[in-house]
Design an enzyme around this catalytic site. Structure first.
Site, PDB file in Angstrom:
ATOM      1  N   THR A 151      40.862  38.820  31.268  1.00 55.71           N
ATOM      2  CA  THR A 151      40.207  39.362  32.426  1.00 55.71           C
ATOM      3  C   THR A 151      39.428  38.399  32.865  1.00 55.71           C
ATOM      4  OG1 THR A 151      38.429  39.934  30.809  1.00 55.71           O
ATOM      5  CG2 THR A 151      39.951  41.352  31.100  1.00 55.71           C
ATOM      6  N   ARG A 176      40.083  34.596  34.972  1.00 59.56           N
ATOM      7  CA  ARG A 176      41.770  34.337  35.557  1.00 59.56           C
ATOM      8  C   ARG A 176      42.486  33.979  35.217  1.00 59.56           C
ATOM      9  NH1 ARG A 176      37.868  36.544  38.251  1.00 59.56           N
ATOM     10  NH2 ARG A 176      36.943  36.562  40.267  1.00 59.56           N
ATOM     11  N   GLU A 213      48.130  38.282  43.655  1.00 58.78           N
ATOM     12  CA  GLU A 213      48.236  39.995  43.267  1.00 58.78           C
ATOM     13  C   GLU A 213      48.076  40.274  45.451  1.00 58.78           C
ATOM     14  OE1 GLU A 213      44.180  40.239  42.249  1.00 58.78           O
ATOM     15  OE2 GLU A 213      44.923  39.365  40.508  1.00 58.78           O
ATOM     16  N   HIS A 228      44.039  44.228  38.275  1.00 61.00           N
ATOM     17  CA  HIS A 228      43.502  44.086  38.524  1.00 61.00           C
ATOM     18  C   HIS A 228      42.040  45.402  38.892  1.00 61.00           C
ATOM     19  CE1 HIS A 228      41.118  39.913  40.613  1.00 61.00           C
ATOM     20  NE2 HIS A 228      40.233  41.092  39.278  1.00 61.00           N
TER      21      HIS A 228
END
Length: 318
Positions: free
Chosen positions: A235, A237, A266, A285
């Site tokens: 969680t 990078r 993303e 994310h």
């Protein structure tokens, strides 16, 4: 009247989570809820803006982009760190960069959503239940008595460690600068090395800042070191874990599964191999995406704009 754009408001909630009317006599604010990736399109949409508010690292601000936005004078990012903003280029173009308040609890909480979801086959079992599939098709992994290995034990990692201890897990941690004392404060033992942590842990969770020393820190050899029954959760990078190696590890069964809330591109491209990788639990994310965090971000953005207009910027970065 100054112009301001709030970028990447995916949930279309920025308008309601802060009192933007405090600026209405001086600033015309507009909200963009669709991601604009191409620089040409982005410049066309925000080229007339004096102020831009960005959400985390959804839209990077490079030297090239700053050069194409000559009207921009104030850039606000949610949180107090944003590796996707070229701060030197901002300074060179006379752009003030400010941050906002942020909370460390949400990403720690989401880490456990991923870890528990993997351990107990939550997605598979829920899908079976909803579609008339088999009743009980997975065999869950226990947490109590198992080792939780943390790569990084800062504010977020320490919160994850304390929850692991509450589950009765043996918690270990490692990072390049972590000391025994800092690990002990979080209720963890200091692993002798990264390799030892990976080899002995049943669950590995990544909580490191992305930088030159951590980019690609977990590669193919590292994933092969892990137990075939172990799970990896990230969680932090995406670039800390070699993404190609992760896909291969899942497809070839080097590890039991992986969960990730972060990706190198993303939104994640539709044809990305992680979308179809076996035993992969992915989220878009969401680590920082909670109401309290968003209220802090957008209310902080309004405060930043007011302070800038008063000639006394707050929470400046760089």
């Amino acid at each position: 009247m100054l112009r301001c754009a709030v970028l990447d408001d995916f949930q279309d909630v920025a308008r309601e989570l802060a009192d933007w009317t405090r600026l209405s006599d001086r600033v015309d604010v507009r909200f963009l809820n669709r991601h604009v990736a191409a620089h040409d399109d982005l410049v066309a949409q925000i080229g007339d803006c004096d102020i831009v508010v960005v959400m985390r690292e959804r839209t990077p601000f490079s030297a090239e982009l700053f050069a194409r936005l000559p009207k921009l004078k104030l850039l606000i990012t949610s949180g107090l760190r944003n590796a996707s903003i070229d701060l030197a280029a901002a300074a060179a173009h006379g752009v003030t960069v400010c941050g906002t308040p942020s909370n460390s609890e949400p990403p720690a909480e989401l880490t456990w959503a991923l870890l528990l979801g993997l351990a107990r086959g939550v997605v598979t079992e829920n899908e079976n239940l909803r579609t008339g599939g088999p009743w009980q098709s997975t065999l869950g992994a226990d947490l109590a008595g198992r080792r939780l290995g943390l790569l990084g034990c800062g504010k977020i990692g320490a919160r994850v460690a304390r929850v692991g201890a509450a589950f009765g897990m043996d918690v270990a941690a490692w990072s390049q600068n972590l000391t025994e004392e800092r690990a002990a404060e979080a209720g963890a033992t200091l692993a002798a090395s990264k390799e030892e942590l990976l080899e002995t842990s049943d669950f590995v969770s990544v909580h490191l800042v992305l930088g030159d020393r951590t980019r690609g820190l977990i590669g193919a050899d590292d994933l092969r070191r892990m137990r075939r029954t172990a799970y990896l959760v990230n969680t932090s990078r995406a670039a800390i874990v070699d993404q190609d190696a992760l896909v291969r590890a899942l497809r070839e069964g080097w590890i039991a599964g992986a969960g990730s809330d972060v990706f190198e591109t993303e939104p994640l491209p539709q044809d990305h191999p992680l979308r179809t990788a076996p035993n992969f639990l992915g989220l878009p994310h969401l680590g920082y995406v909670t109401r309290r965090n968003y209220e802090g971000y957008f209310r902080g953005a309004v405060e930043d704009i007011e302070a800038y207009l008063a000639g006394a910027p707050v929470r400046t970065l760089g």
